[in-house]
Design an enzyme around this catalytic site. Structure first.
Site, short mmCIF file in Angstrom:
data_model
loop_
_atom_site.label_atom_id
_atom_site.label_comp_id
_atom_site.label_asym_id
_atom_site.label_seq_id
_atom_site.Cartn_x
_atom_site.Cartn_y
_atom_site.Cartn_z
N CYS A 22 0.83 -0.96 0.44
CA CYS A 22 -0.08 -0.12 0.27
C CYS A 22 0.94 1.52 -0.32
CB CYS A 22 -1.10 0.45 1.12
SG CYS A 22 -0.06 -0.20 2.64
N HIS A 66 -1.76 0.28 6.87
CA HIS A 66 -2.36 0.97 6.07
C HIS A 66 -1.94 2.05 5.06
CE1 HIS A 66 -4.30 0.31 2.06
NE2 HIS A 66 -5.31 1.35 2.67
N ASP A 76 -7.63 5.56 -2.68
CA ASP A 76 -7.32 4.56 -2.03
C ASP A 76 -6.85 4.29 -3.49
OD1 ASP A 76 -5.52 2.64 -0.60
OD2 ASP A 76 -7.46 2.41 0.50
#
Length: 677
Positions: free
Chosen positions: A431, A475, A491
């Site tokens: 991520c 994250h 995202d």
């Protein structure tokens, strides 16, 4: 004559002041039990010192060695103090103070000569037991602390017993009874004692290693963090919780990029960036407009040794011990060095700065290192010219991720031009790779953007209705600023691995990557996983209702139970509760002093003797049942038949173990009615 008497008295005093060997054995056992929890956070050489001291004490007991002189004691104290100073680098924090207390607790053993020294060492041990809770606070720690207290109290009890009186299990049982008698009083004091803050504070050693979210981010940081199952915090919602895909737990916001590492800018680090409660409501908060439904939840966070707190964006209400930064992150004025709990109300639908950014904010959100990642800069400017709108550009970049990128815990190493290599060559990452490259691309295209780090999702425990968020949920995502909409979450990981956001990290990786996760085999077995959830739920209740029992909770409890927090109500509650506790203890003591019978038949035979005693026929001490029967029959021939029958049944039930005779004996005694002549 007087001299002999005086000599005996002196010898008796000396003998009474000596340390019994059973007390010494108990003390060594107590030290081992008390020191065991500290093995993980004190230097290993301390255990070497303890073993050396125990060996010396054993030699003293055998008579092989004498007590150490002042020179030896000086060397031990000086070397131990120097060792602590070097290990903790001159820091006088909690670990240093605990280490110093433990060293004193150990070294005192070697110079212990009299019973008074033993008592002093035992009292010091109670303080060492209390230090366990500076580092451990779960249910097991509480049970182990109670066990340590019991063993140490047994040492005190053994010090007042002679060798003839001492029995290991008897001593332990008596100590357990004393501790159990004290538990109700302990619970009463826990409920009513005023919940006040500490009168002083000793800083924790913040330089010690701690796994968790850092205040910087570079490629590989979060992928390494996601391999850990260490608990970060638990969250409980009042009412319905948001969907799993909306559980973005905000931590820090990074605006500065040096070409490889993201961090906070100088303006973000500044104290003036945070609106603290004592400052009143800041003007910039007028640009934050809440919309839609609200979610109220309680967070119980583990020690992070950082000052930021995790919450859903955007926080609307929070406690008085936290402030809100201009990046919508909650901050405390001091690092979190122990487990704390706090309430937050958040609105997931909001608009923040929808009209415009100040010049310094725009410069901060567009900052890029000079001449870095030229290929991405060129393509970003080209795609921006080709796009009809900012939304169209964002969609195109996300489609690029979705087309050929791979989500993995083992991304290839990146060189100096990390964004160029990731976007156009390796195209495999975690991520932080996606968030970092996306924000760089947006900034190169002239769209203000920033990186947000925190946690996404969490494991739901249906048994106690809370979410457990672990390091594996770490994250990173992006936020872009769009006119009339303000800061909007984007995202890019969701474009590559939507399963990560909707279901969790376990469902978004291939089999090779899953092997790198710190997964327990317990999770794969239904029964064991249920037991795990129950144990974790029990620890959660312990944290919420015991460790989280603060002044607010205490006031609510008094309001519900007593109808108010007036002094007279509390005093009456204490008196009534204390009387009940003492009454129960007295009944327990009286029950323990009741007459015990060796055989079941003895109880019924005693009832029979009591009936005869009311007529004046008392059984003499040591008188056999047959002799007693003949003496009574001699005076009362009319009772010969029932007396002979009861005596015979008693002998059969007691000496032959005849169960049928025991039943007949009970019936015969019950029917035995004696009337005066």
């Amino acid at each position: 004559m007087r001299l002999a008497t005086l000599t005996r008295e002196v010898n008796a005093v000396r003998e009474a002041d000596q340390i019994p060997r059973n007390s010494l054995a108990w003390l060594l056992l107590a030290q081992a039990v008390i020191l065991a929890p500290h093995v993980v956070h004190v230097p290993l050489w301390i255990w070497g010192v303890w073993l050396f001291v125990v060996f010396w004490r054993w030699q003293i007991f055998r008579g092989a060695w004498g007590f150490p002189g002042w020179a030896v004691k000086l060397v031990l104290v000086a070397s131990s103090s120097a060792g602590l100073y070097l290990v903790y680098r001159g820091s006088f924090g909690v670990q240093t103070m605990v280490g110093l207390l433990i060293v004193g607790f150990i070294l005192k053993l070697i110079e212990m000569r009299k019973r008074g020294d033993l008592l002093l060492l035992c009292h010091l041990g109670y303080f060492v037991i209390a230090t366990q809770f500076l580092f451990f606070s779960n249910v097991f720690a509480a049970l182990y602390g109670l066990f340590s207290l019991t063993v140490l109290s047994a040492t005190l009890l053994a010090s007042h017993q002679s060798l003839d009186q001492h029995r290991f299990w008897r001593t332990l049982r008596l100590t357990g009874v004393l501790v159990l008698q004290a538990v109700p009083l302990m619970l009463l004091l826990f409920l009513i004692a005023p919940r006040v803050g500490p009168l002083w504070a000793v800083p924790m050693n913040t330089s010690a290693a701690k796994t968790g979210m850092s205040d910087t981010m570079s490629p590989g940081d979060i992928s390494q963090l996601s391999r850990s199952t260490e608990l970060v915090f638990r969250a409980t919602f009042e009412g319905a919780a948001p969907p799993q895909a909306e559980l973005y737990w905000r931590g820090l916001v990074f605006s500065h990029f040096d070409g490889r590492r993201w961090s906070q800018s100088n303006a973000q680090i500044s104290r003036y960036n945070i609106n603290w409660p004592e400052q009143g409501r800041a003007d910039w908060r007028d640009e934050l407009r809440y919309q839609g439904s609200e979610y109220r939840y309680q967070v119980i966070t583990e020690p992070t040794r950082q000052s930021w707190m995790f919450s859903l964006t955007a926080p609307q209400q929070w406690g008085d011990d936290a402030g809100l930064s201009q990046e919508l992150s909650l901050q405390r004025q001091r690092p979190i060095t122990q487990r704390i709990q706090y309430w937050v109300t958040s609105s997931l639908d909001f608009r923040y700065q929808p009209d415009q950014l100040e010049d310094w904010q725009r410069r901060q959100a567009l900052q890029l290192p000079a001449d870095s990642n030229p290929r991405t800069r060129t393509l970003a400017e080209q795609w921006q010219r080709e796009a009809d709108s900012e939304d169209a550009l964002i969609r195109r970049v996300l489609q690029h991720y979705n087309a050929s990128f791979r989500y993995t815990l083992q991304p290839p190493l990146l060189g100096q031009e990390s964004v160029d290599e990731f976007l156009w060559e390796t195209q495999a990452g975690f991520c932080e790779h996606f968030a970092s490259s996306f924000v760089f691309f947006m900034r190169a295209a002239g769209i203000p953007a920033r990186v947000v780090v925190g946690y996404q999702g969490g494991e739901y425990n249906p048994l106690e209705n809370y979410y457990a968020v672990r390091q594996r949920e770490a994250h990173a995502w992006a936020e872009v600023w769009l006119r009339e909409r303000g800061w909007v979450r984007v995202d890019p990981t969701a474009a590559v691995a939507p399963e990560r956001i909707e279901q969790g990290v376990d469902f978004s990786l291939d089999e090779e990557d899953v092997q790198l996760l710190d997964n327990s085999f317990v999770s794969d077995i239904s029964l064991l996983n249920t037991l795990r959830l129950r144990w974790e739920g029990f620890n959660y209740l312990w944290s919420r209702w015991v460790l989280g029992y603060n002044a607010e909770t205490q006031g609510s409890l008094f309001e519900r139970w007593l109808g108010g927090v007036d002094i007279w109500r509390i005093a009456l509650f204490v008196l009534v509760s204390g009387a009940l506790i003492l009454g129960v203890i007295m009944l327990f003591l009286l029950w323990g002093q009741r007459k015990r019978y060796r055989y079941p038949a003895d109880r019924y035979y005693q009832h029979y003797c009591n009936k005869l005693e009311r007529l004046g026929f008392s059984r003499k001490p040591g008188e056999a049942p047959r002799d007693f029967a003949r003496r009574v029959i001699h005076l009362r021939p009319d009772l010969s038949k029932p007396i002979n029958s009861i005596t015979e049944l008693y002998e059969w039930a007691s000496y032959a173990g005849n169960q049928a005779a025991l039943i007949d004996l009970r019936r015969a005694v019950a029917n035995f009615v004696v009337r005066p002549t």
